[in-house]
Design a protein around this motif. Sequence first.
Motif, PDB file in Angstrom:
ATOM      1  N   LEU A 119       8.614   1.560  -3.894  1.00 50.25           N
ATOM      2  CA  LEU A 119       8.152   1.977  -2.571  1.00 50.25           C
ATOM      3  C   LEU A 119       8.826   3.279  -2.144  1.00 50.25           C
ATOM      4  N   ILE A 120      10.126   3.385  -2.403  1.00 50.18           N
ATOM      5  CA  ILE A 120      10.854   4.604  -2.043  1.00 50.18           C
ATOM      6  C   ILE A 120      10.284   5.807  -2.796  1.00 50.18           C
ATOM      7  N   PHE A 121      10.057   5.629  -4.110  1.00 47.38           N
ATOM      8  CA  PHE A 121       9.491   6.728  -4.902  1.00 47.38           C
ATOM      9  C   PHE A 121       8.072   7.058  -4.478  1.00 47.38           C
ATOM     10  N   MET A 122       7.301   6.039  -4.093  1.00 44.70           N
ATOM     11  CA  MET A 122       5.932   6.287  -3.631  1.00 44.70           C
ATOM     12  C   MET A 122       5.923   7.094  -2.342  1.00 44.70           C
ATOM     13  N   ILE A 123       6.937   6.922  -1.518  1.00 45.84           N
ATOM     14  CA  ILE A 123       7.039   7.670  -0.261  1.00 45.84           C
ATOM     15  C   ILE A 123       7.592   9.073  -0.513  1.00 45.84           C
ATOM     16  N   LEU A 124       8.615   9.176  -1.358  1.00 39.16           N
ATOM     17  CA  LEU A 124       9.279  10.463  -1.574  1.00 39.16           C
ATOM     18  C   LEU A 124       8.471  11.437  -2.423  1.00 39.16           C
ATOM     19  N   THR A 125       7.741  10.953  -3.402  1.00 35.95           N
ATOM     20  CA  THR A 125       7.021  11.840  -4.318  1.00 35.95           C
ATOM     21  C   THR A 125       6.057  12.776  -3.593  1.00 35.95           C
ATOM     22  N   PRO A 126       5.174  12.285  -2.715  1.00 40.69           N
ATOM     23  CA  PRO A 126       4.278  13.222  -2.015  1.00 40.69           C
ATOM     24  C   PRO A 126       5.037  14.176  -1.089  1.00 40.69           C
ATOM     25  N   LEU A 127       6.120  13.696  -0.486  1.00 47.31           N
ATOM     26  CA  LEU A 127       6.897  14.570   0.407  1.00 47.31           C
ATOM     27  C   LEU A 127       7.547  15.702  -0.376  1.00 47.31           C
ATOM     28  N   VAL A 128       8.155  15.389  -1.493  1.00 44.44           N
ATOM     29  CA  VAL A 128       8.797  16.411  -2.317  1.00 44.44           C
ATOM     30  C   VAL A 128       7.747  17.378  -2.851  1.00 44.44           C
ATOM     31  N   THR A 129       6.617  16.836  -3.289  1.00 44.72           N
ATOM     32  CA  THR A 129       5.535  17.682  -3.790  1.00 44.72           C
ATOM     33  C   THR A 129       5.045  18.634  -2.706  1.00 44.72           C
ATOM     34  N   ALA A 130       4.890  18.141  -1.498  1.00 42.97           N
ATOM     35  CA  ALA A 130       4.430  18.982  -0.386  1.00 42.97           C
ATOM     36  C   ALA A 130       5.432  20.082  -0.086  1.00 42.97           C
TER      37      ALA A 130
END
Length: 67
Positions: free
Chosen positions: A10-21
């Motif tokens: 869940l943490i990675f699912m939340i962080l991945t789009p944020l980091v990508t953005a």
Amino acid sequence: MTLGPEDWNLIFMILTPLVTAVVTASMTAKANERVLRNIMDRVDELEDRIFNHEKRIARLEGREARA
């Protein structure tokens, strides 16, 4: 309290789009900065060329006026 695999997922699912953005926005800003710098360099070059042409025209008109 330890985090299980589902929690990390869940943490990675939340962080991945944020980091990508954030990375995409940063790269886009850098690219836009380079494009703007290129445009400004071209404008400066054109201004110099126009100024040189105006100087030449004024010099030629001055010579013609004396002749």
